[in-house]
Design a protein around this motif. Sequence first.
Motif, PDB file in Angstrom:
ATOM      1  N   VAL A  34       0.571  -1.106  -0.134  1.00 39.20           N
ATOM      2  CA  VAL A  34      -0.478   0.077   0.083  1.00 39.20           C
ATOM      3  C   VAL A  34       0.791   1.317  -0.354  1.00 39.20           C
ATOM      4  O   VAL A  34       0.808   2.626  -0.991  1.00 39.20           O
ATOM      5  N   LEU A  35       2.247   0.772   0.550  1.00 38.20           N
ATOM      6  CA  LEU A  35       2.416   2.684   1.496  1.00 38.20           C
ATOM      7  C   LEU A  35       3.296   2.659  -0.032  1.00 38.20           C
ATOM      8  O   LEU A  35       3.434   3.875  -0.737  1.00 38.20           O
ATOM      9  N   ASP A  36       3.945   1.716  -1.449  1.00 39.47           N
ATOM     10  CA  ASP A  36       4.586   2.094  -1.805  1.00 39.47           C
ATOM     11  C   ASP A  36       4.106   2.605  -2.927  1.00 39.47           C
ATOM     12  O   ASP A  36       4.323   3.327  -3.778  1.00 39.47           O
ATOM     13  N   ALA A  37       2.832   1.826  -3.577  1.00 40.87           N
ATOM     14  CA  ALA A  37       2.064   2.335  -4.633  1.00 40.87           C
ATOM     15  C   ALA A  37       1.773   3.883  -4.198  1.00 40.87           C
ATOM     16  O   ALA A  37       1.967   4.477  -5.296  1.00 40.87           O
ATOM     17  N   ALA A  38       1.252   4.650  -3.403  1.00 46.37           N
ATOM     18  CA  ALA A  38       1.746   5.857  -2.831  1.00 46.37           C
ATOM     19  C   ALA A  38       2.593   6.245  -3.289  1.00 46.37           C
ATOM     20  O   ALA A  38       2.644   7.815  -3.689  1.00 46.37           O
ATOM     21  N   VAL A  39       3.805   5.542  -2.515  1.00 48.41           N
ATOM     22  CA  VAL A  39       4.824   6.715  -3.240  1.00 48.41           C
ATOM     23  C   VAL A  39       5.377   6.942  -4.523  1.00 48.41           C
ATOM     24  O   VAL A  39       5.270   7.874  -4.616  1.00 48.41           O
ATOM     25  N   ARG A  40       4.670   5.861  -4.968  1.00 50.24           N
ATOM     26  CA  ARG A  40       4.823   5.770  -6.962  1.00 50.24           C
ATOM     27  C   ARG A  40       3.849   6.697  -7.076  1.00 50.24           C
ATOM     28  O   ARG A  40       3.585   7.248  -8.646  1.00 50.24           O
ATOM     29  N   THR A  41       2.504   6.760  -6.490  1.00 42.86           N
ATOM     30  CA  THR A  41       1.984   7.568  -7.370  1.00 42.86           C
ATOM     31  C   THR A  41       1.802   8.857  -6.875  1.00 42.86           C
ATOM     32  O   THR A  41       1.261  10.146  -8.030  1.00 42.86           O
ATOM     33  N   SER A  42       2.573   9.392  -6.506  1.00 52.59           N
ATOM     34  CA  SER A  42       2.585  11.198  -5.518  1.00 52.59           C
ATOM     35  C   SER A  42       3.178  11.558  -4.572  1.00 52.59           C
ATOM     36  O   SER A  42       4.684  10.864  -3.905  1.00 52.59           O
ATOM     37  N   PRO A  43       4.063  12.440  -4.547  1.00 49.17           N
ATOM     38  CA  PRO A  43       5.433  12.918  -4.163  1.00 49.17           C
ATOM     39  C   PRO A  43       4.722  13.161  -3.008  1.00 49.17           C
ATOM     40  O   PRO A  43       5.944  13.272  -1.765  1.00 49.17           O
ATOM     41  N   LEU A  44       3.786  14.079  -2.421  1.00 50.83           N
ATOM     42  CA  LEU A  44       3.775  13.684  -1.106  1.00 50.83           C
ATOM     43  C   LEU A  44       2.409  12.726  -0.497  1.00 50.83           C
ATOM     44  O   LEU A  44       1.696  12.317  -0.528  1.00 50.83           O
ATOM     45  N   VAL A  45       2.470  11.609  -0.188  1.00 54.03           N
ATOM     46  CA  VAL A  45       2.155  10.655   0.970  1.00 54.03           C
ATOM     47  C   VAL A  45       1.980  11.113   2.671  1.00 54.03           C
ATOM     48  O   VAL A  45       3.216  11.107   3.320  1.00 54.03           O
ATOM     49  N   VAL A  46       0.975  11.412   2.464  1.00 56.20           N
ATOM     50  CA  VAL A  46       0.071  11.296   4.387  1.00 56.20           C
ATOM     51  C   VAL A  46      -0.442   9.990   5.065  1.00 56.20           C
ATOM     52  O   VAL A  46      -1.451   9.477   3.974  1.00 56.20           O
ATOM     53  N   VAL A  47       0.234   9.933   6.167  1.00 59.00           N
ATOM     54  CA  VAL A  47      -0.433   8.167   6.169  1.00 59.00           C
ATOM     55  C   VAL A  47      -1.180   8.887   7.548  1.00 59.00           C
ATOM     56  O   VAL A  47      -0.380   9.327   8.588  1.00 59.00           O
ATOM     57  N   ASP A  48      -2.657   8.215   7.654  1.00 65.00           N
ATOM     58  CA  ASP A  48      -3.226   9.056   8.827  1.00 65.00           C
ATOM     59  C   ASP A  48      -3.134   7.439   9.554  1.00 65.00           C
ATOM     60  O   ASP A  48      -4.186   6.938   9.366  1.00 65.00           O
ATOM     61  N   LEU A  49      -2.830   7.942  10.943  1.00 60.23           N
ATOM     62  CA  LEU A  49      -2.520   6.799  11.680  1.00 60.23           C
ATOM     63  C   LEU A  49      -4.094   6.982  13.024  1.00 60.23           C
ATOM     64  O   LEU A  49      -3.975   5.933  14.037  1.00 60.23           O
ATOM     65  N   GLY A  50      -5.084   7.546  13.027  1.00 59.22           N
ATOM     66  CA  GLY A  50      -5.591   7.833  14.048  1.00 59.22           C
ATOM     67  C   GLY A  50      -6.589   6.761  14.486  1.00 59.22           C
ATOM     68  O   GLY A  50      -7.081   6.335  15.492  1.00 59.22           O
ATOM     69  N   ALA A  51      -6.774   5.809  13.335  1.00 62.31           N
ATOM     70  CA  ALA A  51      -7.646   4.414  13.705  1.00 62.31           C
ATOM     71  C   ALA A  51      -6.389   2.961  14.165  1.00 62.31           C
ATOM     72  O   ALA A  51      -6.690   2.035  14.000  1.00 62.31           O
ATOM     73  N   VAL A  52      -5.285   3.589  13.991  1.00 64.43           N
ATOM     74  CA  VAL A  52      -4.607   2.151  14.342  1.00 64.43           C
ATOM     75  C   VAL A  52      -4.598   1.681  16.025  1.00 64.43           C
ATOM     76  O   VAL A  52      -4.138   3.412  16.528  1.00 64.43           O
ATOM     77  N   GLU A  53      -4.767   0.475  16.007  1.00 61.46           N
ATOM     78  CA  GLU A  53      -4.634   0.996  17.741  1.00 61.46           C
ATOM     79  C   GLU A  53      -3.488  -0.004  18.031  1.00 61.46           C
ATOM     80  O   GLU A  53      -2.754  -0.416  19.385  1.00 61.46           O
ATOM     81  N   PHE A  54      -2.651  -0.499  16.878  1.00 64.70           N
ATOM     82  CA  PHE A  54      -1.300  -1.175  17.689  1.00 64.70           C
ATOM     83  C   PHE A  54      -0.489  -0.745  16.469  1.00 64.70           C
ATOM     84  O   PHE A  54      -0.559  -1.311  15.501  1.00 64.70           O
ATOM     85  N   LEU A  55       0.927  -0.750  16.723  1.00 61.31           N
ATOM     86  CA  LEU A  55       1.920  -0.546  15.777  1.00 61.31           C
ATOM     87  C   LEU A  55       3.674  -1.238  16.720  1.00 61.31           C
ATOM     88  O   LEU A  55       3.919  -0.634  17.637  1.00 61.31           O
ATOM     89  N   ASP A  56       3.876  -2.470  15.454  1.00 65.10           N
ATOM     90  CA  ASP A  56       4.654  -2.566  16.070  1.00 65.10           C
ATOM     91  C   ASP A  56       6.631  -2.403  15.212  1.00 65.10           C
ATOM     92  O   ASP A  56       6.771  -1.366  15.043  1.00 65.10           O
ATOM     93  N   SER A  57       7.340  -3.264  15.646  1.00 62.08           N
ATOM     94  CA  SER A  57       9.130  -2.559  14.702  1.00 62.08           C
ATOM     95  C   SER A  57       8.531  -3.050  13.287  1.00 62.08           C
ATOM     96  O   SER A  57       9.341  -2.358  12.492  1.00 62.08           O
TER      97      SER A  57
END
Length: 110
Positions: A34-57
């Motif tokens: 998902v992130l790779d496709a976004a980076v290839r599509t636009s020079p600015l990628v905003v990742v909204d983490l508001g609904a992320v409940e858990f983030l590991d390494s």
Amino acid sequence: MGRFEARTDEEAGQVRVTLAGECDLAVRDQLHTVLDAAVRTSPLVVVDLGAVEFLDSSGVHGLIVAHHEARARGGRVTVVNPTGAVASVLDITGVSELLGPPAPRRAAGE
């Protein structure tokens, strides 16, 4: 296994990737795709983490890899709306500073 969702929306001059659920080893490949496709599509990628409940390494690694890929293309990845433990993980690892919004520009003479 926890749930994970990723939605991508193209907006004026940027791609917004909205993540929800758990970003961990189980979804590492999906996050990268998902992130790779976004980076290839636009020079600015905003990742909204508001609904992320858990983030590991693995999730942190995915964000940093996207950052490096965007920089190599002359772009930028930023994260917005982290809360709770997710915000703490980003602060402790330095990722919140690395991927935070750019500092506001000051007008001459301020």
